[in-house]
Write a protein that holds these residues in place. Sequence first.
Motif, PDB file in Angstrom:
ATOM      1  N   ILE A 674       0.635  -3.230 -11.076  1.00  0.00           N
ATOM      2  CA  ILE A 674       2.116  -3.193 -10.721  1.00  0.00           C
ATOM      3  C   ILE A 674       2.629  -2.108  -9.980  1.00  0.00           C
ATOM      4  O   ILE A 674       3.658  -2.000  -9.486  1.00  0.00           O
ATOM      5  CB  ILE A 674       2.824  -3.530 -12.076  1.00  0.00           C
ATOM      6  N   THR A 675       1.426  -1.024  -9.587  1.00  0.00           N
ATOM      7  CA  THR A 675       1.788  -0.021  -8.850  1.00  0.00           C
ATOM      8  C   THR A 675       1.002   0.261  -7.690  1.00  0.00           C
ATOM      9  O   THR A 675       1.615   0.415  -6.563  1.00  0.00           O
ATOM     10  CB  THR A 675       1.693   1.333  -9.705  1.00  0.00           C
ATOM     11  N   LEU A 676      -0.141  -0.006  -7.730  1.00  0.00           N
ATOM     12  CA  LEU A 676      -1.120   0.103  -6.597  1.00  0.00           C
ATOM     13  C   LEU A 676      -0.875  -0.925  -5.447  1.00  0.00           C
ATOM     14  O   LEU A 676      -1.088  -0.554  -4.234  1.00  0.00           O
ATOM     15  CB  LEU A 676      -2.559   0.015  -6.803  1.00  0.00           C
ATOM     16  N   PHE A 677      -0.425  -2.204  -5.879  1.00  0.00           N
ATOM     17  CA  PHE A 677      -0.340  -3.324  -4.934  1.00  0.00           C
ATOM     18  C   PHE A 677       0.989  -3.864  -5.088  1.00  0.00           C
ATOM     19  O   PHE A 677       1.054  -5.158  -4.372  1.00  0.00           O
ATOM     20  CB  PHE A 677      -1.447  -4.561  -5.229  1.00  0.00           C
ATOM     21  N   VAL A 678       2.002  -3.183  -5.415  1.00  0.00           N
ATOM     22  CA  VAL A 678       3.211  -3.995  -5.833  1.00  0.00           C
ATOM     23  C   VAL A 678       4.160  -4.195  -4.554  1.00  0.00           C
ATOM     24  O   VAL A 678       4.900  -5.288  -4.542  1.00  0.00           O
ATOM     25  CB  VAL A 678       4.132  -2.995  -6.639  1.00  0.00           C
ATOM     26  N   ALA A 679       3.815  -3.588  -3.214  1.00  0.00           N
ATOM     27  CA  ALA A 679       4.146  -3.839  -2.159  1.00  0.00           C
ATOM     28  C   ALA A 679       4.011  -5.245  -1.585  1.00  0.00           C
ATOM     29  O   ALA A 679       4.660  -5.974  -0.892  1.00  0.00           O
ATOM     30  CB  ALA A 679       3.923  -3.072  -1.056  1.00  0.00           C
ATOM     31  N   SER A 680       2.824  -5.834  -2.286  1.00  0.00           N
ATOM     32  CA  SER A 680       2.685  -7.279  -1.630  1.00  0.00           C
ATOM     33  C   SER A 680       3.355  -8.372  -2.579  1.00  0.00           C
ATOM     34  O   SER A 680       3.205  -9.536  -2.264  1.00  0.00           O
ATOM     35  CB  SER A 680       1.006  -7.328  -1.818  1.00  0.00           C
ATOM     36  N   PHE A 681       3.725  -8.154  -3.856  1.00  0.00           N
ATOM     37  CA  PHE A 681       4.294  -8.874  -4.660  1.00  0.00           C
ATOM     38  C   PHE A 681       5.308  -8.376  -5.518  1.00  0.00           C
ATOM     39  O   PHE A 681       5.042  -7.639  -6.703  1.00  0.00           O
ATOM     40  CB  PHE A 681       2.997  -9.300  -5.603  1.00  0.00           C
ATOM     41  N   PRO A 682       6.460  -8.182  -5.180  1.00  0.00           N
ATOM     42  CA  PRO A 682       7.753  -7.630  -5.743  1.00  0.00           C
ATOM     43  C   PRO A 682       7.870  -8.220  -7.449  1.00  0.00           C
ATOM     44  O   PRO A 682       8.395  -7.469  -8.250  1.00  0.00           O
ATOM     45  CB  PRO A 682       8.804  -7.822  -5.099  1.00  0.00           C
ATOM     46  N   LEU A 683       7.277  -9.609  -7.521  1.00  0.00           N
ATOM     47  CA  LEU A 683       7.467  -9.893  -8.825  1.00  0.00           C
ATOM     48  C   LEU A 683       6.465  -9.454 -10.026  1.00  0.00           C
ATOM     49  O   LEU A 683       6.614  -9.909 -10.941  1.00  0.00           O
ATOM     50  CB  LEU A 683       7.538 -11.629  -8.801  1.00  0.00           C
ATOM     51  N   ALA A 684       5.463  -8.864  -9.665  1.00  0.00           N
ATOM     52  CA  ALA A 684       4.392  -8.145 -10.358  1.00  0.00           C
ATOM     53  C   ALA A 684       5.222  -7.536 -11.556  1.00  0.00           C
ATOM     54  O   ALA A 684       4.703  -7.890 -12.704  1.00  0.00           O
ATOM     55  CB  ALA A 684       3.562  -7.227  -9.748  1.00  0.00           C
ATOM     56  N   PRO A 685       6.103  -6.574 -11.487  1.00  0.00           N
ATOM     57  CA  PRO A 685       6.871  -5.959 -12.694  1.00  0.00           C
ATOM     58  C   PRO A 685       7.308  -7.149 -13.582  1.00  0.00           C
ATOM     59  O   PRO A 685       7.317  -6.915 -14.761  1.00  0.00           O
ATOM     60  CB  PRO A 685       7.710  -5.112 -12.137  1.00  0.00           C
ATOM     61  N   LEU A 686       7.995  -8.215 -12.831  1.00  0.00           N
ATOM     62  CA  LEU A 686       8.560  -9.269 -13.912  1.00  0.00           C
ATOM     63  C   LEU A 686       7.483  -9.707 -14.765  1.00  0.00           C
ATOM     64  O   LEU A 686       7.714 -10.054 -15.903  1.00  0.00           O
ATOM     65  CB  LEU A 686       9.522 -10.316 -13.242  1.00  0.00           C
TER      66      LEU A 686
END
Length: 915
Positions: A674-686
Amino acid sequence: MHRITGRAGGDNLIEMSPTESFNDDINGYNQHASSSTGSFQQGQSAIDKQQQSKDSVFFRDGLRRIDFVLSYVDDKAGERKQERRRVYEANLAKVGLELETEDKSESEDGKTYFVKIHAPWEVLATYADVLKIKVPFKVNDIPDNTEMPMNWLSTPFRLPETIMHPEPDFFTAPFDKSKSDFFLIDDKETFFPPSNRNRIVYYILSRCSYLREECGDKDKKGIKRLLNNGTYTAAFPLHDCRYWKKSRDTHCESERYSLYKHWARFLFFFKEQPLNLVRKYYGEKIGIYFAWLGFYTEMLLFAAIVGTICFVYGVLTYDENEWSKEICSGEIGGKIVMCPLCDKKCGFWKLNSTCNSSWQSHLFDNVGTVFFAIFMGIWVTLFLELWKRRQARLEYEWDLVDFEEEQQQLQLRPEYETKCSNRKLNRITQEMEPYLPITSKCARLCLSGATVIFWISLIIACIIGVIAYRLAVYAAFASIMKDNPTSHLQVVGPYITPQLATSVTASCINFVIIMILNLMYERVAVWITDMEIPKTHLEYENKLTVKMFLFQFVNYYSSCFYVAFFKGKFVGYPGNYAYMFGRWSKLRNEECDPGGCLIELTTQLVIVMTGKQVWGNIQEALVPWLMNWWGSRKARKHPESIYSRWEQDNDLQSFGQLGLFYEYLEMVIQFGFITLFVASFPLAPLLALINNIIEVRVDAWKLTTQYRRPVAAKAHSIGAWEEILSGIAVLSVVTNAFIVAFTSDMIPRLVYMYAYHPDGEMNMKGYINNSLSMFNISAIPVANSPEEGENPAWFNSSITTCRYRDFRYPSGHEKQYSHTMQFWHILAAKLAFIIIMEHVVFMVKFFVAWMIPDVPSDVRARVKRERYLVQEYLHNYEVDKLKKQLTHNNCSNDCTCPPMIYPTLSKHEVLSECL
């Protein structure tokens, strides 16, 4: 009861002498001395077992608490095992432990013996002094002024006060046996809670020898070795009751029931965690883990809200996506003929065939992505800094302020003590201690490092194999799908493209490889860590943590790094394509869609991250439940009075020394996603938030209901994981900056809009035509040209040029096929963006870290206040003790000096006169 003789045996344990026994009435009964075998005689246990419930945590006399249980199956051919058990139990009796054996005829399976162990007060007091266990000496009288404004809003999330704070707040100090009257000892049987009792007993079990002294083999000691060689089948402390109902014994705390009722049920997912009760029952180490997991989940809520807003922004601006409209337009995308994406098996294709993937890409590849990447860089810093403050508060509340790693030097690993035959003088303690020669240490480290490098190389080789699969199978999918055989599929048919099929199947294969390599490497990591012979338990865990995380980092993230930073970056151009292993391999490097590689990185991230979390939760919850259900299928039919507490716990799964380690590892790997590649998938933290809400309750449920009670252990922090999280936080800023710059199409679009837009209008019209270069079909080499029958029906000889994704001059130009000036402008903009974003985020990170102190000011003041009060009370205690002693001496010598002179002197004068 046995009195300490002051003599240390050869096994490094304090031996108790039965010749100097003394009466010590506890709760109105006298302690019974253990027999040579450590068991009560049959005449002393004549209680009718059908009348007395065996679902109890006490000996047959109903008074002495069972602190630990050993189980074994008597093997008729195992004479050596019988001898080990006889000597081991006799040595346990020598050091003061009291044992009671349950015959196999009393067990449910008719073949398992159970040895119940009780630690009397003398043993507990002696080893509490050795281990520096903190105990209360005064009720905390510092007022708690931490009331939050509008506190009533949190009422629905609160638990009862008796659950949140199961015991009063005390001032504590390390236990000193010689000053036992200084501490608040109301009842010696309940003064040390069960978690401290089982910790002390396990310390003794780990260091007790199972061979006679005349054998002279110092390596043969410790319960761990006895479990490994099959002498005992299990060793564990008891749960205090069944988890679904309270114990009938009024002297039993039934804390397990309280934990299950208020913590381990999913219906309480919105409630706060009873961390003080968790710490009291399981120890500080497990308590710290659940405190960290709960805090991490709370912080994920803010990241999930912002990520969802960014995703919603992409949905709301769906119709404003000009470049996707051009791709889907029959007049623009329908007339642009693209060059083949692979050799021989791929034909020419029209740009509008990627219409759906272009629209999907916009949901994640928009201006909101840049904002979210910067936000997550700041969020990570806030999370780490605020956790340090939360951890400092827990250290104070749980009496861990003075718990330093140096204290654990007193607790050397038994394996280190036995395997290190050399001794040297410790300059600090001036005592001889075991040590590992530097030559042996270097050799072991070199072998360990070589093993780690070999396994990481094996992972990289597997990843290269998956990439080769992607390159080889893409041509097959392209050939199969050229006539749209998936169009008859409802809903999903139009979205299935060769790129998507390749990406999904490769991601699934990669996930299976990850799971298989995990199972193999776990054993290897434990083996090489054991081989290094770490000195303390802390050093052992840190070494294993680094090895496991390094492996998992490469295993889980390498495929995402490939898609993010390598795919589509080294392709070449028609007539001069780049190949993975050279032209002879015929594996041409993959290209990105005209919409970019970001949507493929999103697909890879979702499959690996979601697959790991779903599989992890199934494995954590279902596997132990099935094993326990099958193992206790016969015993469940027995009434409570017969199915004993030790048999119930013996049928549960063992939590293991590394049980908590794997829980941390799972969450830290998720943190990386959720930190290294979060720019590609904003829903990862959800997704992570939803998983963690379930994870907290699943971990609590399995620990409370499916596992034996772990041995309590102390820890004042999350250990090496804190440094790993900090490293990931720094790396995440770099990776997200590179993803936005090189994987996303954000920068090329902005450069086009501000520098290359037509007619001076700031819009994206014409961007697709501008971003595609042109190549003459006649110049394509035969090795790259499609085979007969591979081209679609609409393709004919009148089509003389094809387009490809790059910024190069067309054929016939004086600089044909070399990069245009726009390419260099875009590259400069990408590098400038990376530098600016990194500097801005790092400056904000360092400023936030500087602004937020690691220890809250009120906690710092309370710590100083407590230390002052401890010193004052200890001083007054010593002064009062000295007064009594001097008064007694004066009276015995018929001294005429009035003893009341001492209260008139100052503290320093009294101490000076004493000296």
